[in-house]
Design an enzyme around this catalytic site. Sequence first.
Site, PDB file in Angstrom:
ATOM      1  N   LYS A   1      60.383  -8.624  36.610  1.00 51.36           N
ATOM      2  CA  LYS A   1      59.439  -8.643  35.278  1.00 51.36           C
ATOM      3  C   LYS A   1      59.621  -7.147  34.710  1.00 51.36           C
ATOM      4  O   LYS A   1      59.542  -6.394  35.792  1.00 51.36           O
ATOM      5  CB  LYS A   1      57.986  -9.045  35.582  1.00 51.36           C
ATOM      6  CG  LYS A   1      57.091  -9.069  34.142  1.00 51.36           C
ATOM      7  CD  LYS A   1      55.757  -9.456  34.655  1.00 51.36           C
ATOM      8  CE  LYS A   1      54.943  -9.536  33.356  1.00 51.36           C
ATOM      9  NZ  LYS A   1      53.378  -9.861  33.763  1.00 51.36           N
TER      10      LYS A   1
ATOM     11  N   SER B   1      51.851 -13.872  30.957  1.00 51.17           N
ATOM     12  CA  SER B   1      52.453 -12.833  30.514  1.00 51.17           C
ATOM     13  C   SER B   1      53.749 -12.794  30.935  1.00 51.17           C
ATOM     14  O   SER B   1      54.934 -12.406  30.746  1.00 51.17           O
ATOM     15  CB  SER B   1      52.127 -11.321  30.593  1.00 51.17           C
ATOM     16  OG  SER B   1      51.845 -10.913  31.837  1.00 51.17           O
TER      17      SER B   1
ATOM     18  N   SER C   1      49.048 -14.517  34.746  1.00 51.20           N
ATOM     19  CA  SER C   1      50.212 -14.368  34.360  1.00 51.20           C
ATOM     20  C   SER C   1      51.220 -14.793  35.160  1.00 51.20           C
ATOM     21  O   SER C   1      52.374 -14.702  34.744  1.00 51.20           O
ATOM     22  CB  SER C   1      50.207 -12.960  33.981  1.00 51.20           C
ATOM     23  OG  SER C   1      49.803 -12.606  32.605  1.00 51.20           O
TER      24      SER C   1
END
Length: 489
Positions: A90, A165, A189
């Site tokens: 990420k 997210s 997330s």
Amino acid sequence: MTFAPHTELETLSLATARARVQAGTTTAASLAEQHYERIAAIDAPESSVGLNSYLALTKDRAFAQAEKIDAAAKAGNALGPLAGVPIGIKDVLTMTGAPATAGSKILAGYHPPYDATSVRKLEAAGAVLLGKLNCDEFAMGSSNENSAYGPVKNPRALDRVPGGSSGGSAAAVAAGLCVGSLGTDTGGSIRQPAAFCDVVGVLPTYGRVSRYGLIAFASSLDRVGPFARSVADAATLLEVLAGPDPLDATASEQPVAAYGEELAKPVSGMRIGVPEEYFGEGLDPEIRAAVEKSLDDLRAAGCTVEKVSLPHTRYAVPTYYVIATAEASSNLSRFDGVRFGLRAPESNTLAAMFRNSRDEGFGAEVKRRILLGTYALSAGYYDAYYKKAQQVRRLLAQDFLAAFDKVDALVCPVTPTPAFKLGEKTDDPLKMYLEDIYSVAASLAGICGMSVPCGYTGAQLPIGVQVLARPFNESAMLRVGAAIEAARR
Ligand code: GLN
């Protein structure tokens, strides 16, 4: 839905990939090559499908590592637990050789000079790091639509969001664009995108995995954790990631269990709690049915299932949005055009340079949160909002600890709805925040949790079930998750 080329990568397990590399029936280099071909074919924005999960590819680093692994395999050396396994990261974690954007324009052009501890640990275990994955700006969001670099499509339903997210991290694993990935979870997330994309996502206990090298959103809530296609693969990744770190004082010294081996233990006799507050108004009936089916499966595997109450649950969302925004307003003050990324040109004074850089660099949601958080921390309001929220946070944690005196794990939905349509909630922040109704309490309480695929809606949208356990009892959580998964096979 399957996509060519190399369609077999959609189901390749971590254990299989590693075993093939060790046995020499494939090479780390060819595994990386196949993944990159697939990324070019279906992920790149200009490609046929345009999933948009990768923001940057780190081919030099990946092939250098693959070469090392392949040489070691050829020499017959014993390889690490992730040898040759392609992993995505990420883009809120730092990794040398690649930009780190945190999904924000304000970090455009920033190249971090060091690796996050989680990144370093994966590579030391033999992983081949393919690139950086798309996410909501500074991890603020539930749909990946707050990324400055465009939304990600849900590989299971292309007109829908992958969740957020960590949307890119979940979508890439679901679409066979990496075998596992790293995400972060501050209020859901990891768990929510895992549920939306049909993959496993683990929220480790606060302090279980080092946060060094994580671009901070809300430091008392932020956690790093893995995505994978099975509970066993997630357990392998967690075992590599977990442990103390001299570079992060919050990383715990608690011993790390052999999570992979723990999975083999039967769940028979385990006590499962069902928090009644998580089955109320607003829960999609198909999700309720799928979670109840998982509870039936656990009963059939010999667990006892009982109702429990977490009485302060209804305060979780407002409490989270006070604490998370307050911490964000403080953490994001470092982005001022001076040290990192974007600097607004043609500002006459220093104050104007700060103002213009922040104005041009931050997106609307990030600005909204900085305003909310600054307000909650300001003189005269601090006691009414921030202090009160901290008190409620304690009550929420006590709810969980009291429940864990009676049960080994809690089982409940991850989200009130399945993946929604791209654009469906973008004009109503409150609707978007309510997506987090079942995920933020565990974040505030610091306990561990995971999302495990447990079924599909009539429209074939994935459904996830959430398993929560006492701090540092990831073993119990993973065993329950594995039992839910096994019952569906
Ligand atoms: N959706 C939540 C938010 O927008 C959680 C985000 C996260 O866990 N990083 O804050």
